[in-house]
Scaffold this motif. Structure first.
Motif, mmCIF file in Angstrom:
data_model
loop_
_atom_site.group_PDB
_atom_site.id
_atom_site.type_symbol
_atom_site.label_atom_id
_atom_site.label_comp_id
_atom_site.label_asym_id
_atom_site.label_seq_id
_atom_site.Cartn_x
_atom_site.Cartn_y
_atom_site.Cartn_z
ATOM 1 N N SER A 60 21.770 32.099 71.253
ATOM 2 C CA SER A 60 22.317 31.069 70.039
ATOM 3 C C SER A 60 22.706 29.701 70.152
ATOM 4 N N ILE A 61 22.523 29.600 71.946
ATOM 5 C CA ILE A 61 22.225 28.317 71.636
ATOM 6 C C ILE A 61 20.489 27.194 71.660
ATOM 7 N N VAL A 62 19.842 28.235 71.940
ATOM 8 C CA VAL A 62 18.059 27.806 72.522
ATOM 9 C C VAL A 62 17.870 28.673 71.053
ATOM 10 N N LEU A 63 17.431 29.371 69.988
ATOM 11 C CA LEU A 63 16.784 29.880 68.598
ATOM 12 C C LEU A 63 17.398 28.395 67.140
ATOM 13 N N TRP A 199 24.203 23.229 79.298
ATOM 14 C CA TRP A 199 25.314 21.408 79.609
ATOM 15 C C TRP A 199 24.608 20.819 80.058
ATOM 16 N N ILE A 200 23.150 21.009 81.611
ATOM 17 C CA ILE A 200 22.749 20.389 82.651
ATOM 18 C C ILE A 200 21.190 20.484 81.906
ATOM 19 N N ILE A 201 20.732 20.627 80.866
ATOM 20 C CA ILE A 201 19.147 21.206 81.055
ATOM 21 C C ILE A 201 18.587 19.733 79.788
ATOM 22 N N LEU A 202 19.909 20.510 78.612
ATOM 23 C CA LEU A 202 19.868 19.688 77.134
ATOM 24 C C LEU A 202 20.670 18.727 77.455
ATOM 25 N N ASP A 203 20.059 17.892 76.245
ATOM 26 C CA ASP A 203 20.234 16.270 75.679
ATOM 27 C C ASP A 203 21.895 16.799 75.539
ATOM 28 N N ASP A 204 22.440 17.447 74.445
ATOM 29 C CA ASP A 204 23.467 18.073 73.836
ATOM 30 C C ASP A 204 23.435 19.311 73.228
ATOM 31 N N ILE A 205 23.928 20.066 72.555
ATOM 32 C CA ILE A 205 23.871 20.733 71.655
ATOM 33 C C ILE A 205 22.928 21.740 70.937
ATOM 34 N N ASN A 206 22.702 20.489 70.158
ATOM 35 C CA ASN A 206 21.760 20.407 69.188
ATOM 36 C C ASN A 206 20.144 19.355 69.667
ATOM 37 N N LYS A 363 31.004 19.947 68.289
ATOM 38 C CA LYS A 363 29.301 20.305 69.017
ATOM 39 C C LYS A 363 29.351 20.002 70.445
ATOM 40 N N ASN A 364 30.568 20.233 71.818
ATOM 41 C CA ASN A 364 30.092 19.955 72.959
ATOM 42 C C ASN A 364 30.114 21.422 74.046
ATOM 43 N N PHE A 365 29.538 21.313 74.737
ATOM 44 C CA PHE A 365 29.052 23.011 75.561
ATOM 45 C C PHE A 365 30.851 22.896 75.931
ATOM 46 N N LEU A 366 31.630 22.498 75.622
ATOM 47 C CA LEU A 366 32.957 22.241 76.688
ATOM 48 C C LEU A 366 33.768 23.585 75.773
ATOM 49 N N SER A 367 34.096 23.597 74.342
ATOM 50 C CA SER A 367 34.067 24.262 73.356
ATOM 51 C C SER A 367 34.212 25.338 73.669
ATOM 52 N N ILE A 368 32.780 25.740 73.540
ATOM 53 C CA ILE A 368 31.914 27.279 73.875
ATOM 54 C C ILE A 368 32.618 27.714 74.992
ATOM 55 N N PHE A 369 32.739 26.490 76.200
ATOM 56 C CA PHE A 369 32.971 27.230 77.245
ATOM 57 C C PHE A 369 34.564 27.821 77.290
#
Length: 524
Positions: A60-63, A199-206, A363-369
């Protein structure tokens, strides 16, 4: 159908195969028990489900990242021609290709695991999965993305059903539900682990390196391979089924030794006569007796074994046909419907939630987490509510489905959205655990992996169809998908009600014996 009913079966009036089942169940309950062997197996098997959860969230994040990178690249190279442009139609196929791979992989689960064994299939597929993940680092063309995603789904799908199946076959009745629950925690941990990796590898969710993120999934496959190689033993039920009786007895004795902390092969030079005598007495009291071994070997001579290296495609197809015979027809049809719609909802929510958060500028990973933290209390609910004395599998499935459906609809109406999503995910996870537990208990050993493979195949059909419906609705209003999820939840509750029997406290492979006994009693 409880333990007292199981124990009341008269072995003298049973077939050789039924007597073998009874002896094996008695050994599992009275000698093997539950201990360190099952605990370390749980840790390894739960990593398979951890990979499942990680796969879902990373998809869902990569596509969206893949689409943005390719479309920007296409515009830079060919401003007037967009042959490599990923439009909405291509994006849907890109979303569903991994599930098409999982569909085909699920077809072969039963065949490979019955022919070569549960442990071998887990090890080989885990190693191949690592290679498929690392292949993503080499991708330069769109068609390579489709190939990589298909192979990743194909390989991984073979092992998904084997986590709960393997544990079900090596554990006593009392701890079966808790074990399956623990394995399913791997899915939640996998979701959270996938978000952490992102969160570690990507710059942000986009924005970020999606190739490296996909390749990083090899970690889970490597952990499963090493753990299985070092600590897993082949299922003794599979070994008995494939006429490897002595090997099955040896595995059972190893399980007993690990659980009872018995040292096999005592070194007589290091022990006094008294200590050696005590050690041998401990072994003889706990290990399988010579009488039981002889009985199992003699019974095996008259049993038609349908697993092992001699299993061919024709024999496997007969197994699939057996899933739809008079005894199994209702069970198989309604379980297939359950798995189809459960898969539709499970990944549909994961695909939809990031879109809703993007609409709300989260748009940050914390919301999804935080969203997936709602699954953690589901394991406490399962333990204290659905696993208590008096709670049955079917009733628990119906309650969790109705709860999930109701709170999905409340989320659609934007009523306390954080709370309703929390309860929805919690109820949905409880149902997912119960679903896998019921399926493993309902089918006998010679049909278990074939049945669960078929169920996972139908689940993947739901996942294949899902993007074409969910993404179409989301183009207008992502939150509308939750209204659909709610209505499907009520439908799943009805299918749960239609399941032909309950499996609570039922010992493995004795369902048919109990049905036969009940028919005889009714005729009398």
């Amino acid at each position: 159908m409880n333990n007292s009913q199981n124990q009341s079966l008269d072995q003298q009036n049973l077939s050789d195969e039924s007597q073998q089942v009874m002896i094996l169940n008695d050994i599992m309950e009275k000698k093997v028990g539950f201990g360190w062997f099952q605990k370390r197996s749980l840790l390894i098997l739960s990593c398979i489900d951890l990979n499942d959860g990680c796969e879902y969230i990373i998809i869902s994040i990569v596509l969206p990242l893949i689409r943005e990178e390719w479309n920007n690249k296409s515009l830079e190279q060919n401003p007037n021609q967009h042959s490599d442009f990923i439009n909405q139609g291509t994006f849907k196929w890109l979303t569903t290709i991994v599930f098409i791979g999982m569909f085909f992989g699920s077809i072969f689960t039963g065949y490979f695991s019955d022919k070569y064994g549960r442990k071998k299939v887990i090890m080989i597929c885990s190693l191949l999965y690592c290679i498929a993940c690392l292949y993503s680092l080499l991708i330069t063309e769109i068609y390579e993305i489709f190939i990589q995603r298909f192979l990743q789904g194909l390989i991984f799908a073979v092992t998904i059903p084997l986590s709960t199946t393997m544990f079900t076959e090596i554990s006593p009745v009392k701890y079966r539900a808790l074990g399956v629950m623990f394995i399913n925690t791997g899915i939640t941990v996998g979701l959270l682990f996938g978000i952490l990796l992102s969160w570690i590898i990507l710059d942000d969710i986009n924005h970020g390196n999606w190739r490296l993120l996909t390749a990083a999934q090899f970690i889970q496959g490597l952990v499963v391979f090493v753990g299985a190689y070092l600590y897993l033993l082949e299922s003794p039920r599979y070994l008995m089924l494939s006429n490897q009786i002595q090997e099955g007895i040896n595995v059972l004795n190893q399980m007993i030794c690990v659980n009872k902390q018995i040292v096999q092969g005592v070194n007589t030079l290091q022990l006094s006569d008294k200590s050696l005598s005590q050690a041998l007495i401990i072994q003889n009291e706990n290990l399988i007796s010579d009488q039981q071994q002889i009985k199992l070997i003699n019974l095996a001579q008259n049993i038609n074994h349908d697993a092992g290296e001699n299993l061919n495609i024709s024999g496997f197809l007969k197994k699939i046909q057996s899933l739809f015979n008079q005894n199994n027809m209702q069970l198989t049809i309604f379980l297939a419907l359950l798995y189809f719609f459960t898969g539709f909802i499970a990944f549909g929510q994961i695909i939809t939630l990031p879109m809703i958060y993007q609409e709300q500028s989260k748009k940050n990973f914390l919301s999804i987490f935080v969203s997936f933290l709602g699954e953690i209390p589901s394991y406490l609910i399962f333990y204290f509510v659905f696993n208590r004395e008096g709670a049955t599998r079917k009733k628990s499935m119906i309650i969790s489905c109705l709860t999930s459906g109701t709170f999905n609809i409340l989320f659609y109406f934007r009523i306390y959205m954080s709370f309703t999503l929390f309860i929805s995910r919690m109820a949905q996870r409880c149902y997912y655990i119960l679903n896998y537990l019921y399926c493993n208990e309902a089918y006998s050993t010679h049909l278990r992996t074939s049945g669960l493979g078929l169920m996972n195949m139908t689940q993947r059909i739901g996942l294949i169809i899902m993007p074409f419906i969910i993404l179409e609705i989301a183009a207008y209003s992502p939150i509308t998908n939750f209204l659909l999820f709610g209505l499907i939840g009520y439908l799943i509750a009805f299918f749960s009600y239609m399941l032909p029997f309950d499996t609570t406290k039922m010992r493995l492979d004795e369902q048919n014996l109990l049905v036969q006994q009940n028919k005889k009693e009714n005729n009398i």
